[in-house]
Design a protein around this motif. Structure first.
Motif, PDB file in Angstrom:
ATOM      1  N   UNK A   1      29.649  13.447 -28.720  1.00  7.74           N
ATOM      2  CA  UNK A   1      31.098  13.461 -28.023  1.00  7.74           C
ATOM      3  C   UNK A   1      31.237  15.038 -29.128  1.00  7.74           C
ATOM      4  N   UNK A   2      31.903  15.516 -30.127  1.00  4.37           N
ATOM      5  CA  UNK A   2      31.829  16.683 -30.947  1.00  4.37           C
ATOM      6  C   UNK A   2      30.993  18.139 -30.436  1.00  4.37           C
ATOM      7  N   UNK A   3      29.647  17.166 -30.231  1.00  9.30           N
ATOM      8  CA  UNK A   3      28.483  18.356 -29.242  1.00  9.30           C
ATOM      9  C   UNK A   3      29.278  18.999 -28.124  1.00  9.30           C
ATOM     10  N   UNK A   4      29.296  18.015 -27.516  1.00  7.05           N
ATOM     11  CA  UNK A   4      29.678  17.539 -26.132  1.00  7.05           C
ATOM     12  C   UNK A   4      31.536  18.520 -25.919  1.00  7.05           C
ATOM     13  N   UNK A   5      32.094  18.521 -26.708  1.00  2.00           N
ATOM     14  CA  UNK A   5      33.294  19.224 -26.304  1.00  2.00           C
ATOM     15  C   UNK A   5      33.828  20.484 -28.029  1.00  2.00           C
ATOM     16  N   UNK A   6      32.646  20.977 -28.128  1.00  2.00           N
ATOM     17  CA  UNK A   6      32.818  21.683 -29.302  1.00  2.00           C
ATOM     18  C   UNK A   6      33.295  23.474 -28.435  1.00  2.00           C
ATOM     19  N   UNK A   7      32.609  23.158 -27.430  1.00  4.18           N
ATOM     20  CA  UNK A   7      33.635  24.814 -26.831  1.00  4.18           C
ATOM     21  C   UNK A   7      32.228  25.719 -25.891  1.00  4.18           C
TER      22      UNK A   7
ATOM     23  N   UNK B   1      13.706  35.804 -25.612  1.00  3.57           N
ATOM     24  CA  UNK B   1      14.556  34.634 -24.310  1.00  3.57           C
ATOM     25  C   UNK B   1      14.415  35.249 -22.907  1.00  3.57           C
ATOM     26  N   UNK B   2      13.499  36.754 -22.560  1.00  3.58           N
ATOM     27  CA  UNK B   2      13.091  37.201 -21.468  1.00  3.58           C
ATOM     28  C   UNK B   2      15.594  37.249 -20.673  1.00  3.58           C
ATOM     29  N   UNK B   3      16.350  37.767 -21.462  1.00  4.63           N
ATOM     30  CA  UNK B   3      17.103  38.271 -21.169  1.00  4.63           C
ATOM     31  C   UNK B   3      17.580  39.673 -20.953  1.00  4.63           C
ATOM     32  N   UNK B   4      19.106  40.047 -20.781  1.00  7.60           N
ATOM     33  CA  UNK B   4      19.127  40.812 -21.129  1.00  7.60           C
ATOM     34  C   UNK B   4      20.292  40.748 -22.449  1.00  7.60           C
ATOM     35  N   UNK B   5      20.208  41.966 -23.347  1.00 12.00           N
ATOM     36  CA  UNK B   5      20.917  41.931 -23.941  1.00 12.00           C
ATOM     37  C   UNK B   5      22.448  41.952 -24.683  1.00 12.00           C
ATOM     38  N   UNK B   6      23.089  42.012 -23.200  1.00  4.91           N
ATOM     39  CA  UNK B   6      24.489  41.742 -22.894  1.00  4.91           C
ATOM     40  C   UNK B   6      24.608  40.432 -23.197  1.00  4.91           C
ATOM     41  N   UNK B   7      23.816  39.051 -22.235  1.00  3.23           N
ATOM     42  CA  UNK B   7      23.321  38.496 -21.996  1.00  3.23           C
ATOM     43  C   UNK B   7      23.499  37.572 -23.685  1.00  3.23           C
ATOM     44  N   UNK B   8      23.010  38.131 -24.430  1.00  2.36           N
ATOM     45  CA  UNK B   8      22.511  37.496 -25.536  1.00  2.36           C
ATOM     46  C   UNK B   8      23.718  37.513 -25.856  1.00  2.36           C
ATOM     47  N   UNK B   9      24.328  38.708 -26.567  1.00  5.08           N
ATOM     48  CA  UNK B   9      25.324  38.813 -27.334  1.00  5.08           C
ATOM     49  C   UNK B   9      26.187  38.331 -27.023  1.00  5.08           C
ATOM     50  N   UNK B  10      26.733  37.891 -25.334  1.00  3.38           N
ATOM     51  CA  UNK B  10      28.174  37.102 -24.859  1.00  3.38           C
ATOM     52  C   UNK B  10      28.276  36.195 -25.650  1.00  3.38           C
ATOM     53  N   UNK B  11      26.656  35.242 -25.033  1.00  2.00           N
ATOM     54  CA  UNK B  11      26.183  34.014 -26.166  1.00  2.00           C
ATOM     55  C   UNK B  11      26.314  34.002 -27.263  1.00  2.00           C
ATOM     56  N   UNK B  12      26.484  34.680 -27.946  1.00  2.00           N
ATOM     57  CA  UNK B  12      26.864  34.628 -29.580  1.00  2.00           C
ATOM     58  C   UNK B  12      28.074  34.416 -30.149  1.00  2.00           C
ATOM     59  N   UNK B  13      28.722  36.587 -29.209  1.00  2.00           N
ATOM     60  CA  UNK B  13      30.294  35.949 -29.379  1.00  2.00           C
ATOM     61  C   UNK B  13      31.098  34.182 -28.531  1.00  2.00           C
ATOM     62  N   UNK B  14      30.869  33.611 -27.495  1.00  2.03           N
ATOM     63  CA  UNK B  14      31.143  32.872 -27.293  1.00  2.03           C
ATOM     64  C   UNK B  14      30.617  31.246 -27.777  1.00  2.03           C
ATOM     65  N   UNK B  15      29.828  31.132 -28.900  1.00  3.45           N
ATOM     66  CA  UNK B  15      29.211  30.638 -29.512  1.00  3.45           C
ATOM     67  C   UNK B  15      29.947  30.556 -30.814  1.00  3.45           C
ATOM     68  N   UNK B  16      30.529  31.777 -31.013  1.00  2.00           N
ATOM     69  CA  UNK B  16      31.488  32.324 -32.716  1.00  2.00           C
ATOM     70  C   UNK B  16      32.872  32.080 -32.395  1.00  2.00           C
ATOM     71  N   UNK B  17      33.155  31.955 -31.212  1.00  2.00           N
ATOM     72  CA  UNK B  17      34.408  31.474 -30.255  1.00  2.00           C
ATOM     73  C   UNK B  17      34.834  30.032 -30.832  1.00  2.00           C
ATOM     74  N   UNK B  18      33.245  29.458 -30.392  1.00  2.00           N
ATOM     75  CA  UNK B  18      33.653  28.357 -30.268  1.00  2.00           C
ATOM     76  C   UNK B  18      34.417  27.604 -30.918  1.00  2.00           C
ATOM     77  N   UNK B  19      33.510  28.276 -32.757  1.00  2.00           N
ATOM     78  CA  UNK B  19      33.062  27.786 -33.911  1.00  2.00           C
ATOM     79  C   UNK B  19      34.763  28.049 -34.699  1.00  2.00           C
ATOM     80  N   UNK B  20      35.231  29.164 -33.910  1.00  2.00           N
ATOM     81  CA  UNK B  20      36.005  30.357 -35.185  1.00  2.00           C
ATOM     82  C   UNK B  20      35.686  30.842 -36.473  1.00  2.00           C
TER      83      UNK B  20
END
Length: 325
Positions: free
Chosen positions: A2-8, A33-52
């Motif tokens: 449940x923690x993993x599902x809801x951690x944001x 990963x065969x994606x853009x640098x922007x996509x990677x950066x956004x994903x890391x920012x989103x993860x950092x925001x979810x974890x605080x």
């Protein structure tokens, strides 16, 4: 769960994080990963925001993990490792044959294992062997193999191992070469012989000669190879004398393809081991290991019986690091 599902953040963000942490670069992670640098950066920012918390800081050398980033990296790496092994185990169960991967030298595979492979197949029809081949010095990671033949000093503490064979070295040649050129017992014999050399190596003819006191005279033109299998093949067809690691040439000695070319035999005091990163090893890996050990023990006993000089090698005096076997 449940923690993993809801951690944001999505589980994909953990995949992206693992690659960025490993590569220490947004650019290299995006390429992998065969994606853009922007996509990677956004994903890391989103993860950092979810974890605080901040997971990376920038430096001249690239991205550096923070303390929280290091904590997450350990968890993600271990978790993905468990998943990878679970998927591999499931695939193994679905296959009719069980695959065991061996990391061995090309010479050992060609001149020790392959001549008895039919006997292995008869004993273990349910096991298929896959090979990670090393052409020269026995070194490098053993992580991709179920069993790896390596010098004992290359084993990590996290790996388990089984003693396989001592490092014993004897000059070898074909019977016809020995008959026409004679043995290499003293320095005065060197000019009439062609020495077959493996390069790069850390135990070469020069160090062997120093070890047995055979100095002061130069041999004929050497033959030099970077693959130990070619070194042995050249000796077998009568082109010269090679340094033979007894564990690797035992079958050729038993069958008469090669014979000792000198009264000098050197033991370095080192051991070769079969190394595995699995704890515990899979049952089929255990069976392969036991078969390999039993075959080698039988070979060494028979070779010592056939050639008494190999039963009493000279004591170790501290050579450099071992090479292929």
């Amino acid at each position: 769960m449940d923690t993993l599902r809801n951690f944001g953040s999505s589980m994909n963000s953990l995949v992206v994080f693992e690659v960025v942490a490993r590569e220490k670069s947004i650019t290299r992670a995006a390429n992998e990963l065969n994606v853009t640098q922007v996509a990677v950066s956004r994903m890391i920012v989103r993860l950092e925001k979810a974890l605080g918390t901040q997971l990376f800081v920038r430096s001249r050398a690239g991205l550096v993990l923070t303390d929280d980033g290091l904590l997450l990296e350990r968890g993600v790496t271990e978790g993905f490792g468990f998943i990878k092994r679970a998927v591999s185990d499931i695939k193994q169960r679905q296959q009719r044959t069980q695959t065991v991967t061996l990391s061995l030298s090309s010479a050992f595979i060609a001149y020790w294992l392959m001549p008895r492979y039919q006997r292995f197949q008869s004993a273990f029809p349910e096991i298929s062997l896959r090979f990670h081949v090393i052409s020269g010095v026995l070194q490098g990671s053993a992580d991709e193999a179920d069993l790896a033949l390596r010098p004992a000093d290359q084993r990590r503490k996290s790996q388990q191992s089984w003693t396989f064979t001592p490092e014993v070295i004897v000059p070898v040649c074909s019977p016809s070469y020995l008959e026409s050129h004679g043995p290499l017992d003293d320095a005065r014999d060197l000019p009439k012989h062609t020495l077959i050399e493996l390069v790069p190596t850390t135990i070469n003819w020069e160090s062997f000669q120093e070890r047995v006191g055979m100095v002061g005279t130069v041999s004929g033109d050497p033959l030099i190879f970077s693959d130990y299998a070619l070194v042995l093949q050249t000796a077998m067809i009568g082109r010269g004398i090679a340094l033979g690691w007894v564990s690797g040439v035992s079958y050729a000695l038993r069958t008469g393809q090669l014979v000792p070319a000198s009264r000098h035999v050197v033991t370095t005091g080192r051991q070769y081991e079969l190394i595995s990163g699995q704890r515990p090893a899979r049952p089929e890996v255990e069976r392969v290991k036991e078969w390999l050990v039993a075959e080698m023990e039988a070979d060494l006993q028979e070779v010592a019986r056939m050639y008494p000089v190999l039963a009493k090698p000279e004591p170790p005096r501290g050579l450099d690091q071992p090479v292929s076997t």
